[in-house]
Design a protein around this motif. Structure first.
Motif, mmCIF file in Angstrom:
data_model
loop_
_atom_site.group_PDB
_atom_site.id
_atom_site.type_symbol
_atom_site.label_atom_id
_atom_site.label_comp_id
_atom_site.label_asym_id
_atom_site.label_seq_id
_atom_site.Cartn_x
_atom_site.Cartn_y
_atom_site.Cartn_z
ATOM 1 N N GLY A 66 20.249 28.592 47.405
ATOM 2 C CA GLY A 66 20.448 29.588 48.462
ATOM 3 C C GLY A 66 21.088 30.874 47.966
ATOM 4 O O GLY A 66 21.092 31.888 48.669
ATOM 5 N N ALA A 67 21.610 30.872 46.752
ATOM 6 C CA ALA A 67 22.332 32.032 46.228
ATOM 7 C C ALA A 67 21.504 33.322 46.184
ATOM 8 O O ALA A 67 22.016 34.370 46.554
ATOM 9 N N PRO A 68 20.258 33.289 45.749
ATOM 10 C CA PRO A 68 19.509 34.548 45.652
ATOM 11 C C PRO A 68 19.368 35.307 46.971
ATOM 12 O O PRO A 68 19.235 36.530 46.963
ATOM 13 N N THR A 69 19.430 34.613 48.082
ATOM 14 C CA THR A 69 19.281 35.302 49.366
ATOM 15 C C THR A 69 20.630 35.677 49.985
ATOM 16 O O THR A 69 20.666 36.275 51.062
ATOM 17 N N MET A 70 21.709 35.363 49.297
ATOM 18 C CA MET A 70 23.041 35.717 49.803
ATOM 19 C C MET A 70 23.256 37.224 49.725
ATOM 20 O O MET A 70 22.720 37.902 48.845
ATOM 21 N N ARG A 71 24.068 37.714 50.627
ATOM 22 C CA ARG A 71 24.412 39.136 50.631
ATOM 23 C C ARG A 71 25.404 39.445 49.508
ATOM 24 O O ARG A 71 26.232 38.620 49.153
ATOM 25 N N VAL A 72 25.304 40.638 48.990
ATOM 26 C CA VAL A 72 26.212 41.100 47.949
ATOM 27 C C VAL A 72 27.666 40.980 48.414
ATOM 28 O O VAL A 72 28.541 40.593 47.641
ATOM 29 N N ALA A 73 27.928 41.276 49.673
ATOM 30 C CA ALA A 73 29.289 41.197 50.209
ATOM 31 C C ALA A 73 29.894 39.806 50.027
ATOM 32 O O ALA A 73 31.118 39.672 49.920
ATOM 33 N N ASP A 74 29.042 38.785 49.965
ATOM 34 C CA ASP A 74 29.528 37.409 49.842
ATOM 35 C C ASP A 74 29.744 36.961 48.393
ATOM 36 O O ASP A 74 30.380 35.936 48.171
ATOM 37 N N ILE A 75 29.221 37.709 47.443
ATOM 38 C CA ILE A 75 29.380 37.301 46.041
ATOM 39 C C ILE A 75 30.114 38.334 45.196
ATOM 40 O O ILE A 75 30.458 38.060 44.053
ATOM 41 N N MET A 76 30.351 39.528 45.739
ATOM 42 C CA MET A 76 30.931 40.599 44.928
ATOM 43 C C MET A 76 32.387 40.311 44.559
ATOM 44 O O MET A 76 33.076 39.533 45.216
ATOM 45 N N ASN A 77 32.803 40.958 43.501
ATOM 46 C CA ASN A 77 34.169 40.862 43.014
ATOM 47 C C ASN A 77 34.961 42.020 43.623
ATOM 48 O O ASN A 77 34.646 43.177 43.374
ATOM 49 N N ARG A 78 35.972 41.702 44.388
ATOM 50 C CA ARG A 78 36.789 42.737 45.027
ATOM 51 C C ARG A 78 37.983 43.145 44.170
ATOM 52 O O ARG A 78 38.602 44.168 44.405
ATOM 53 N N ASN A 79 38.323 42.331 43.196
ATOM 54 C CA ASN A 79 39.440 42.597 42.287
ATOM 55 C C ASN A 79 38.851 43.161 40.989
ATOM 56 O O ASN A 79 38.485 42.419 40.090
ATOM 57 N N VAL A 80 38.742 44.475 40.915
ATOM 58 C CA VAL A 80 37.964 45.137 39.876
ATOM 59 C C VAL A 80 38.859 45.681 38.764
ATOM 60 O O VAL A 80 39.871 46.337 39.037
ATOM 61 N N ALA A 81 38.473 45.428 37.524
ATOM 62 C CA ALA A 81 39.162 46.008 36.371
ATOM 63 C C ALA A 81 38.774 47.478 36.277
ATOM 64 O O ALA A 81 37.589 47.810 36.217
ATOM 65 N N THR A 82 39.779 48.355 36.268
ATOM 66 C CA THR A 82 39.513 49.793 36.222
ATOM 67 C C THR A 82 40.357 50.466 35.146
ATOM 68 O O THR A 82 41.371 49.941 34.699
ATOM 69 N N CYS A 83 39.900 51.656 34.783
ATOM 70 C CA CYS A 83 40.662 52.513 33.884
ATOM 71 C C CYS A 83 40.412 53.948 34.329
ATOM 72 O O CYS A 83 39.592 54.206 35.204
ATOM 73 N N SER A 84 41.093 54.869 33.686
ATOM 74 C CA SER A 84 40.951 56.296 33.963
ATOM 75 C C SER A 84 40.071 56.941 32.897
ATOM 76 O O SER A 84 39.963 56.424 31.782
#
Length: 146
Positions: A66-84
């Motif tokens: 069922g994963a391929p039909t899941m919405r991005v909102a349900d699998i996305m990573n909200r804790n994102v590694a960032t830099c400047s």
């Protein structure tokens, strides 16, 4: 080397998807663009999260067929590694190591400016190593001085 210098060598296009797209659409986008990471947003300059190939693999492992039909909102990573854009490459390498991630989202102020991947790190460190090797060779051979 500053991250802004690396971004200048890359395509200026930051590819993004919306939270309502499916994982299958993201995977097709990955393949079409030869990438493995996208920003999730509803409008330019926004970052709600990210999706990587690893996130897609985890979704398949957890949700099965069922994963391929899941919405991005349900699998996305909200804790994102960032830099400047002004951070130095070794600092970003440390982020990748500590976060165990292959991609770091580059922020310029509060807006996404690009992505630095482990491939970018290897490319630029290799170029640096080759320049240093050539400089040492020239020094030893006495050709460094004119």
């Amino acid at each position: 080397m500053h991250i802004c210098q690396i971004l200048k060598t890359k395509s200026p296009n930051l590819i993004s998807v919306t939270p309502d797209q499916t994982m299958e659409e993201v995977l097709r986008l990955f393949r079409a663009n030869n990438i493995g990471f996208v920003v999730v947003s509803r409008s330019p300059g926004e970052c709600l999260g990210t999706v990587s190939e690893r996130d897609c693999c985890y979704a398949v492992a957890e949700y099965g067929t069922g994963a391929p039909t899941m919405r991005v909102a349900d699998i996305m990573n909200r804790n994102v590694a960032t830099c400047s854009t002004e951070d130095l490459l070794p600092y970003v390498m440390a982020i990748m190591t500590n976060w165990r991630t292959r991609h770091v989202l580059v922020m310029d102020g509060g807006a996404p400016a690009g992505v630095v991947s482990i491939g970018d790190v290897v490319k630029h460190r290799l170029e640096e190593a080759l320049r240093n090797e050539q400089a040492l060779h020239d020094y030893i051979a006495g050709t460094a001085y004119h």
